[in-house]
Design a protein around this motif. Structure first.
Motif, PDB file in Angstrom:
ATOM      1  N   ALA A  98       3.022   9.003   3.080  1.00  0.00           N
ATOM      2  CA  ALA A  98       2.251   8.575   1.910  1.00  0.00           C
ATOM      3  C   ALA A  98       2.117   9.714   0.902  1.00  0.00           C
ATOM      4  CB  ALA A  98       0.871   8.090   2.348  1.00  0.00           C
ATOM      5  N   MET A  99       1.920  10.936   1.393  1.00  0.00           N
ATOM      6  CA  MET A  99       1.801  12.080   0.485  1.00  0.00           C
ATOM      7  C   MET A  99       3.116  12.357  -0.244  1.00  0.00           C
ATOM      8  SD  MET A  99      -0.664  14.920   2.245  1.00  0.00           S
ATOM      9  CE  MET A  99      -0.694  15.792   0.669  1.00  0.00           C
ATOM     10  N   ALA A 100       4.224  12.221   0.464  1.00  0.00           N
ATOM     11  CA  ALA A 100       5.528  12.403  -0.185  1.00  0.00           C
ATOM     12  C   ALA A 100       5.736  11.345  -1.267  1.00  0.00           C
ATOM     13  CB  ALA A 100       6.648  12.330   0.859  1.00  0.00           C
ATOM     14  N   ALA A 101       5.372  10.090  -0.943  1.00  0.00           N
ATOM     15  CA  ALA A 101       5.500   9.018  -1.935  1.00  0.00           C
ATOM     16  C   ALA A 101       4.592   9.274  -3.131  1.00  0.00           C
ATOM     17  CB  ALA A 101       5.165   7.675  -1.291  1.00  0.00           C
ATOM     18  N   GLY A 102       3.370   9.742  -2.879  1.00  0.00           N
ATOM     19  CA  GLY A 102       2.454  10.043  -3.973  1.00  0.00           C
ATOM     20  C   GLY A 102       2.943  11.180  -4.848  1.00  0.00           C
ATOM     21  N   SER A 103       3.541  12.205  -4.225  1.00  0.00           N
ATOM     22  CA  SER A 103       4.086  13.325  -4.999  1.00  0.00           C
ATOM     23  C   SER A 103       5.245  12.875  -5.878  1.00  0.00           C
ATOM     24  CB  SER A 103       4.552  14.431  -4.049  1.00  0.00           C
ATOM     25  OG  SER A 103       3.478  14.942  -3.301  1.00  0.00           O
ATOM     26  N   ILE A 104       6.109  12.033  -5.327  1.00  0.00           N
ATOM     27  CA  ILE A 104       7.226  11.504  -6.122  1.00  0.00           C
ATOM     28  C   ILE A 104       6.696  10.643  -7.263  1.00  0.00           C
ATOM     29  CG2 ILE A 104       9.227   9.957  -6.055  1.00  0.00           C
ATOM     30  CD1 ILE A 104       9.658  10.926  -3.139  1.00  0.00           C
ATOM     31  N   ALA A 105       5.658   9.850  -6.970  1.00  0.00           N
ATOM     32  CA  ALA A 105       5.067   9.012  -8.018  1.00  0.00           C
ATOM     33  C   ALA A 105       4.479   9.864  -9.137  1.00  0.00           C
ATOM     34  CB  ALA A 105       4.002   8.100  -7.411  1.00  0.00           C
ATOM     35  N   LEU A 106       3.833  10.962  -8.802  1.00  0.00           N
ATOM     36  CA  LEU A 106       3.309  11.865  -9.837  1.00  0.00           C
ATOM     37  C   LEU A 106       4.435  12.438 -10.693  1.00  0.00           C
ATOM     38  CD1 LEU A 106       0.519  13.799  -7.904  1.00  0.00           C
ATOM     39  CD2 LEU A 106       0.192  12.397  -9.948  1.00  0.00           C
ATOM     40  N   ALA A 107       5.597  12.616 -10.094  1.00  0.00           N
ATOM     41  CA  ALA A 107       6.729  13.175 -10.832  1.00  0.00           C
ATOM     42  C   ALA A 107       7.387  12.158 -11.761  1.00  0.00           C
ATOM     43  CB  ALA A 107       7.766  13.724  -9.850  1.00  0.00           C
ATOM     44  N   VAL A 108       7.316  10.860 -11.423  1.00  0.00           N
ATOM     45  CA  VAL A 108       8.117   9.880 -12.175  1.00  0.00           C
ATOM     46  C   VAL A 108       7.299   8.841 -12.930  1.00  0.00           C
ATOM     47  CG1 VAL A 108      10.065  10.178 -10.590  1.00  0.00           C
ATOM     48  CG2 VAL A 108       8.422   8.339 -10.171  1.00  0.00           C
ATOM     49  N   LEU A 109       6.066   8.542 -12.492  1.00  0.00           N
ATOM     50  CA  LEU A 109       5.306   7.474 -13.151  1.00  0.00           C
ATOM     51  C   LEU A 109       4.632   8.006 -14.410  1.00  0.00           C
ATOM     52  CD1 LEU A 109       3.598   5.604 -10.152  1.00  0.00           C
ATOM     53  CD2 LEU A 109       5.712   5.024 -11.367  1.00  0.00           C
ATOM     54  N   PRO A 110       4.802   7.334 -15.548  1.00  0.00           N
ATOM     55  CA  PRO A 110       4.225   7.837 -16.806  1.00  0.00           C
ATOM     56  C   PRO A 110       2.809   7.312 -17.041  1.00  0.00           C
ATOM     57  CG  PRO A 110       5.623   5.949 -17.251  1.00  0.00           C
ATOM     58  CD  PRO A 110       5.672   6.164 -15.757  1.00  0.00           C
ATOM     59  N   GLY A 111       2.090   7.986 -17.932  1.00  0.00           N
ATOM     60  CA  GLY A 111       0.817   7.493 -18.429  1.00  0.00           C
ATOM     61  C   GLY A 111      -0.346   7.640 -17.473  1.00  0.00           C
ATOM     62  N   ILE A 112      -1.524   7.227 -17.972  1.00  0.00           N
ATOM     63  CA  ILE A 112      -2.744   7.327 -17.183  1.00  0.00           C
ATOM     64  C   ILE A 112      -2.676   6.427 -15.960  1.00  0.00           C
ATOM     65  CG2 ILE A 112      -5.246   6.977 -17.212  1.00  0.00           C
ATOM     66  CD1 ILE A 112      -5.183   7.517 -20.210  1.00  0.00           C
ATOM     67  N   ALA A 113      -2.196   5.194 -16.151  1.00  0.00           N
ATOM     68  CA  ALA A 113      -2.097   4.253 -15.034  1.00  0.00           C
ATOM     69  C   ALA A 113      -1.158   4.804 -13.956  1.00  0.00           C
ATOM     70  CB  ALA A 113      -1.605   2.894 -15.525  1.00  0.00           C
ATOM     71  N   GLY A 114      -0.068   5.430 -14.379  1.00  0.00           N
ATOM     72  CA  GLY A 114       0.868   6.011 -13.424  1.00  0.00           C
ATOM     73  C   GLY A 114       0.233   7.146 -12.645  1.00  0.00           C
TER      74      GLY A 114
END
Length: 475
Positions: A349-365
């Motif tokens: 889950a932490m790896a997925a969250g780190s990747i999401a922080l790298a790729v998801l844009p904006g406040i919602a991301g």
């Protein structure tokens, strides 16, 4: 003696009201140190004005506290194993409370810094011995839930500090952020004195000696490393290099000394246990990544997304709030499943969250990524602490608990420095505060790509160690 301790823990756990009050006292013992860390940060601007001091000087208010915890938490745990955990925990609470009074009444900045160091010593005792008491007072089948509760209380302290500190400063002035600890400390002392199990006295011949030389060597070594990682504000100069070299020599001297003393601070043989060594290493990696969210996110939210300071604080509070809500459920999940399984799930889950922080844009991301990363962190912490503390010998609970806390602090210190440097380098600017929005966004992506890689390393370590561990030894 081990049998007596185990029977006492089972008896206490069997008395539901007593067990609840025991957990309440331990929860407050975990809340106060985290509150002491987070509440001071918000007061630095007003303290700089009150003492007419430079910002670099008032930062020692935070640094002295963190240095004291980092350098002394292992020694505090070991001393508790020798002289009695309840006795030393009560001393730690008393030190923390009295130092809080001195902080609030300090006439000069450097008296305040000295008082914060004493407060950090009390916090080190509380952090190390609180977790050690879990192994003594809670049955194995419920250690995960207890660890989850401690994780929740730590998150509550972290989340509550900035908002409570702001209200207290606005209403009563900056001394109030320290004096608020006094009634909380008195309550914690009363609960611990009344409800924690009494220490069992052994014969003087059975009692190990406290390793003073090892304690001094470890404290100096950790101080050198912590200062190397914090002074210079992200710029690595000759002084940082010299301190790192001193820390490296210090480790060598410490290992040499511990191998030749009859009663070492840390038994080097403990590191032959692959599960313990893996847990400490993973704790460092995970804490490094979590600190990156605190170091990098404000610049990303402000410079790239254009949020004002108030809105940045609101968005960033999502992490501690989610952490608070997920701590207890994470602990209960550990009780129902194998701790190694939950460790792996948390790291994924932490790896997925780190990747999401790298790729998801904006406040919602950003919020969506934090909503994945933070529960993963709570799953990992509850399971990792449970996996270690469930099998520790009674006479080693304090020092092993101290080592877990130390590994976490080393990760936080390393994350603030190293991940901050990665962010600055990836942003290709010498001043992040004035960097272009697209440069900060690029730095965010690269930093959390590195964070995902660190978690991947921790995941490989977990799988490699626990796949060969017999099921009976997993918790």
């Amino acid at each position: 003696m081990k049998q007596i301790t185990a029977e006492r823990g089972e008896a206490i756990a069997g008395q539901a009201p007593s067990a609840r009050w025991t957990l309440a006292s331990l929860s407050f013992s975990m809340l106060l140190p985290s509150l002491g860390t987070s509440i001071a940060n918000v007061g630095l601007p007003s303290l700089a004005q009150a003492f007419n001091a430079a910002f670099q000087d008032v930062q020692w208010i935070v640094l002295a506290y963190l240095l004291a915890i980092t350098t002394l938490v292992v020694s505090a745990g070991r001393l508790g194993d020798i002289v009695g955990r309840k006795r030393l925990l009560l001393i730690g609470i008393l030190l923390f409370t009295m130092a809080s009074i001195l902080c609030g009444l300090a006439p000069t900045l450097w008296v305040l810094v000295a008082a914060r160091a004493v407060q950090g010593l009390g916090a080190a005792m509380m952090m190390a011995l609180t977790m050690a008491f879990i192994g003594e007072t809670v049955p194995k089948v419920r250690i995960g839930s207890a660890m989850g509760l401690l994780g929740t209380m730590s998150a509550v302290g972290t989340a509550l500090g900035p908002s409570l500190g702001g209200v207290l400063i606005a209403s009563f002035g900056s001394p109030a952020i320290f004096l608020v600890n006094v009634p909380l400390g008195v309550l914690t002392f009363a609960l611990a004195f009344r409800h924690l199990p009494a220490d069992i006295s052994g014969s003087k011949t059975d009692r190990a000696r406290f390793d003073i030389a090892g304690t001094l060597l470890l404290a100096l070594t950790l101080s050198a490393y912590a200062l190397a990682m914090t002074i210079g504000h992200g710029r690595f100069g000759p002084l940082n290099a010299a301190l790192l070299l001193a820390a490296a020599f210090g480790i060598g001297f410490f290992v040499f000394a511990e191998a030749r003393t009859a009663s070492p601070l840390i038994r080097l043989a403990a590191f032959r246990d692959p599960a313990l060594s893996a847990s400490l290493a993973m704790n460092i990696f995970v804490s490094t990544v979590m600190m990156a969210t605190l170091v990098v996110a404000p610049f990303y939210l402000c410079r790239t997304l254009g949020l004002d300071e108030a809105f940045v604080g609101i968005v960033m509070s999502s992490g501690p709030v989610i952490s608070t809500l997920s701590g207890v459920p994470a602990g209960r999940l550990v009780d129902r499943l194998d701790a190694p399984f939950v460790i792996v799930a948390g790291l994924i889950a932490m790896a997925a969250g780190s990747i999401a922080l790298a790729v998801l844009p904006g406040i919602a991301g950003y919020i969506a990524a934090i909503a994945i990363l933070t529960p993963g962190y709570q799953l990992f912490q509850a399971a990792n602490n449970t996996a270690v503390m469930a099998h520790v010998r009674p006479d080693q609970r304090g020092v092993i608990s101290g080592m877990l806390n130390l590994s976490r602090n080393l990760g936080l210190i390393t994350g603030a420095s190293v991940m901050g440097a990665v962010f600055a380098l990836a942003s290709a600017t010498s001043d992040i505060a004035t960097a272009r929005p697209e440069a900060v966004a690029s730095g965010m992506r690269i930093t959390f790509a590195v964070a995902a890689a660190l978690i991947a390393v921790a995941l490989v370590v977990a799988v490699a160690v626990y796949r060969h561990l017999p099921r009976a030894e997993r918790r």
